[in-house]
Design an enzyme around this catalytic site. Sequence first.
Site, short mmCIF file in Angstrom:
data_model
loop_
_atom_site.label_atom_id
_atom_site.label_comp_id
_atom_site.label_asym_id
_atom_site.label_seq_id
_atom_site.Cartn_x
_atom_site.Cartn_y
_atom_site.Cartn_z
N ASP A 137 0.83 -1.22 0.00
CA ASP A 137 0.00 0.00 0.00
C ASP A 137 0.86 1.25 0.00
O ASP A 137 0.51 2.25 0.60
CB ASP A 137 -0.94 -0.03 1.23
CG ASP A 137 -1.99 1.06 1.18
OD1 ASP A 137 -2.34 1.51 0.07
OD2 ASP A 137 -2.48 1.46 2.27
N LYS B 265 2.03 3.53 -5.98
CA LYS B 265 1.53 2.47 -6.86
C LYS B 265 2.56 2.01 -7.89
O LYS B 265 2.54 0.85 -8.29
CB LYS B 265 0.22 2.91 -7.52
CG LYS B 265 -0.80 3.48 -6.50
CD LYS B 265 -0.97 2.64 -5.23
CE LYS B 265 -1.45 3.45 -4.03
NZ LYS B 265 -1.36 2.72 -2.73
N ASP C 260 -3.56 -2.91 -2.04
CA ASP C 260 -4.66 -1.93 -1.96
C ASP C 260 -4.67 -1.03 -3.19
O ASP C 260 -3.66 -0.92 -3.91
CB ASP C 260 -4.47 -1.07 -0.69
CG ASP C 260 -5.70 -0.20 -0.42
OD1 ASP C 260 -6.82 -0.57 -0.85
OD2 ASP C 260 -5.55 0.86 0.24
N ASN C 261 -5.79 -0.39 -3.43
CA ASN C 261 -5.92 0.66 -4.47
C ASN C 261 -5.62 0.18 -5.88
O ASN C 261 -5.10 0.95 -6.69
CB ASN C 261 -4.99 1.85 -4.16
CG ASN C 261 -5.19 2.41 -2.77
OD1 ASN C 261 -4.33 2.24 -1.90
ND2 ASN C 261 -6.29 3.07 -2.55
N1 SAM Z 1 -1.12 1.55 4.68
C1 SAM Z 1 -1.55 2.83 5.21
C2 SAM Z 1 -2.95 2.70 5.76
O1 SAM Z 1 -3.79 2.08 5.09
O2 SAM Z 1 -3.21 3.20 6.86
C3 SAM Z 1 -1.54 3.89 4.16
C4 SAM Z 1 -0.23 4.04 3.42
S1 SAM Z 1 -0.18 5.46 2.32
C5 SAM Z 1 -1.40 5.04 1.12
C6 SAM Z 1 1.34 5.19 1.43
C7 SAM Z 1 2.60 5.47 2.24
O3 SAM Z 1 3.70 4.83 1.61
C8 SAM Z 1 2.97 6.94 2.37
O4 SAM Z 1 3.08 7.26 3.73
C9 SAM Z 1 4.33 7.05 1.68
O5 SAM Z 1 5.21 7.96 2.30
C10 SAM Z 1 4.85 5.64 1.78
N2 SAM Z 1 5.75 5.22 0.70
C11 SAM Z 1 5.58 5.42 -0.62
N3 SAM Z 1 6.54 4.83 -1.33
C12 SAM Z 1 7.37 4.23 -0.42
C13 SAM Z 1 8.54 3.45 -0.53
N4 SAM Z 1 9.07 3.13 -1.72
N5 SAM Z 1 9.12 3.01 0.59
C14 SAM Z 1 8.59 3.29 1.81
N6 SAM Z 1 7.47 4.02 1.97
C15 SAM Z 1 6.86 4.48 0.87
MG MG Z 2 -4.26 2.46 0.18
#
Ligand code: SAM
Ligand code: MG
Length: 228
Positions: free
Chosen positions: A155, A158, A183-184
């Site tokens: 998650d 994407k 997800d998504n």
């Molecule tokens: N899983 C959480 C929830 O449902 O409560 C929501 C996660 S949010 C949609 C996506 C998160 O992934 C963001 O906080 C972003 O900073 C982090 N993120 C995105 N790409 C990443 C990566 N390559 N490595 C670590 N974190 C990442």
């Molecule tokens: Mg999500």
Amino acid sequence: SGTTRPMRILHYVQRSAKCGDVLSVISAIDSFCSKVEWAMNVGDKKGEILDAVVLETRPRYVLELGTYCGYSTMRIARLLPPGARLITIEMNSHYAQVAKELFQHAGLDAQDKSAEKRPAGPTCKVELLLGSSSVLIPQLKKKLDIDKFDLVFIDHWKVSYLPDTRLLEECGLLKSGSVLLADNVTCPGAPDYLEYVRNSPRYRSQYFPSQLEYLQVEDGVEKSVFLG
Ligand code: SAM
Ligand code: MG
């Protein structure tokens, strides 16, 4: 005004959710994000699908890619037995800090020494790793002393779903029966990932239609069982 959305979520939880009560923290986040400010948590609707997959998989080792405020982490944690381990990866240090404070409020913080003096709780603790998934995944075996994950909740951004899945395979972190839950996959969508898990003979994949968190917009999650 000088504050961030994760901080506003944290302050709302600290004002309104019962300390040490993970369900109270989860429902406070849901009410804040459905009534006050939308946020990118998996949310209560898709959260029920996540819960069902956790319960049927009965995982001992769980990996989450993308913590944000730790909403989905807490949903998963509350369903795991004390011997299980839940590792969550977040690259944004501000989000990671907020998530830690929320885990503390919910009584799930592995670093919280006062929690050890209390009788063993019903759930496992959360291990949060700060960094990028592509850097951390190859280090997980040594860092964590874990060989394979039973469940991976995907998650984060994407575009990273597919490359990180290939990385999990290459690093030998999946075994026959490991479950990936992404997800998504409809909104905003991860078309290259879906195309891969749906057509690769190494996966058995299934779509669960639902709605985007806190909105009446179509979204869904994809459950893919690694066949080895
Ligand atoms: N899983 C959480 C929830 O449902 O409560 C929501 C996660 S949010 C949609 C996506 C998160 O992934 C963001 O906080 C972003 O900073 C982090 N993120 C995105 N790409 C990443 C990566 N390559 N490595 C670590 N974190 C990442
Ligand atoms: Mg999500």
